[in-house]
Design a protein around this motif. Structure first.
Motif, PDB file in Angstrom:
ATOM      1  N   HIS A 108       0.840  -1.200   0.000  1.00  0.00           N
ATOM      2  CA  HIS A 108       0.000   0.000   0.000  1.00  0.00           C
ATOM      3  C   HIS A 108       0.877   1.253   0.000  1.00  0.00           C
ATOM      4  O   HIS A 108       0.655   2.178  -0.785  1.00  0.00           O
ATOM      5  N   ARG A 109       1.887   1.306   0.857  1.00  0.00           N
ATOM      6  CA  ARG A 109       2.786   2.469   0.906  1.00  0.00           C
ATOM      7  C   ARG A 109       3.536   2.634  -0.408  1.00  0.00           C
ATOM      8  O   ARG A 109       3.714   3.751  -0.888  1.00  0.00           O
ATOM      9  N   ASN A 110       3.981   1.541  -1.008  1.00  0.00           N
ATOM     10  CA  ASN A 110       4.693   1.625  -2.290  1.00  0.00           C
ATOM     11  C   ASN A 110       3.808   2.198  -3.381  1.00  0.00           C
ATOM     12  O   ASN A 110       4.253   3.016  -4.188  1.00  0.00           O
ATOM     13  N   ARG A 153       2.399   9.333  -6.184  1.00  0.00           N
ATOM     14  CA  ARG A 153       2.921  10.690  -5.968  1.00  0.00           C
ATOM     15  C   ARG A 153       4.003  11.031  -6.993  1.00  0.00           C
ATOM     16  O   ARG A 153       4.104  12.173  -7.424  1.00  0.00           O
ATOM     17  N   LEU A 154       4.809  10.062  -7.364  1.00  0.00           N
ATOM     18  CA  LEU A 154       5.839  10.295  -8.374  1.00  0.00           C
ATOM     19  C   LEU A 154       5.221  10.621  -9.733  1.00  0.00           C
ATOM     20  O   LEU A 154       5.788  11.399 -10.502  1.00  0.00           O
ATOM     21  N   ARG A 155       4.075  10.039 -10.030  1.00  0.00           N
ATOM     22  CA  ARG A 155       3.423  10.251 -11.318  1.00  0.00           C
ATOM     23  C   ARG A 155       2.690  11.584 -11.399  1.00  0.00           C
ATOM     24  O   ARG A 155       2.350  12.039 -12.476  1.00  0.00           O
ATOM     25  N   GLN A 156       2.397  12.189 -10.256  1.00  0.00           N
ATOM     26  CA  GLN A 156       1.645  13.440 -10.265  1.00  0.00           C
ATOM     27  C   GLN A 156       2.523  14.581 -10.793  1.00  0.00           C
ATOM     28  O   GLN A 156       3.688  14.688 -10.440  1.00  0.00           O
ATOM     29  N   PRO A 157       1.932  15.450 -11.634  1.00  0.00           N
ATOM     30  CA  PRO A 157       2.706  16.579 -12.146  1.00  0.00           C
ATOM     31  C   PRO A 157       3.031  17.565 -11.017  1.00  0.00           C
ATOM     32  O   PRO A 157       2.270  17.717 -10.075  1.00  0.00           O
ATOM     33  N   VAL A 158       4.154  18.179 -11.142  1.00  0.00           N
ATOM     34  CA  VAL A 158       4.608  19.123 -10.120  1.00  0.00           C
ATOM     35  C   VAL A 158       4.064  20.507 -10.369  1.00  0.00           C
ATOM     36  O   VAL A 158       3.803  20.981 -11.368  1.00  0.00           O
TER      37      VAL A 158
END
Length: 154
Positions: A141-143, A149-154
């Motif tokens: 779940h944490r992974n 979050r890494l895939r979300q645009p900044v």
């Protein structure tokens, strides 16, 4: 022994659905794989449990077309109440684990107890099994949250 019979089924299902909506057989596969094959979850236990979670308002479902072009699938997702229930169930799990750890510790200190060794071995196996299963589900779940979050645009 099937630990899902001892009250961890709701926790496992809620944790599986907290990551993403899933259809029934996907939930079944997920829980069985993430527990390292230790849970032996079957359809006969899964669907009544999902129905109970829907009735409790923790999970909702709807029919969606199959991504493979087959018959529509019933997809289950966690509700806001279900997210709260998951937090509560996790806290209950920690309490249970703490109580079992305390019991194991106490049994280790009473060498004259006639069933000490036998009870100690069984309780230790239960705690190790339950801890490892919960760790596998929660680590995954944490992974997944981290990857999202890494895939979300900044």
């Amino acid at each position: 022994m099937n630990p899902l019979k001892s009250g961890t089924l709701d926790l496992a299902l809620l944790a599986a659905l907290s990551e993403q909506p899933r259809y029934g057989l996907d939930i079944l596969k997920y829980v069985n794989e993430r527990s390292g094959g230790l849970f032996d979850l079957r359809e006969g236990s899964l669907y009544p449990a999902l129905h109970r979670l829907v009735k409790a308002g923790w999970v909702e479902s709807d029919w969606q077309p199959s991504d493979k072009g087959g018959a529509p699938r019933k997809v289950y997702r966690l509700t806001d109440e279900g997210t709260g229930a998951l937090s509560s169930k996790r806290a209950e799990w920690q309490t249970l684990r703490g109580a079992l750890d305390a019991l194991l510790y106490e049994l280790a200190l009473i060498p004259e107890h006639p069933q000490r060794h036998r009870m100690f071995v069984h309780l230790r196996q239960l705690v190790l099994f339950a801890t490892r299963s919960a760790q596998l589900i929660l680590a995954n779940h944490r992974n997944l949250i981290f990857l999202r979050r890494l895939r979300q645009p900044v």
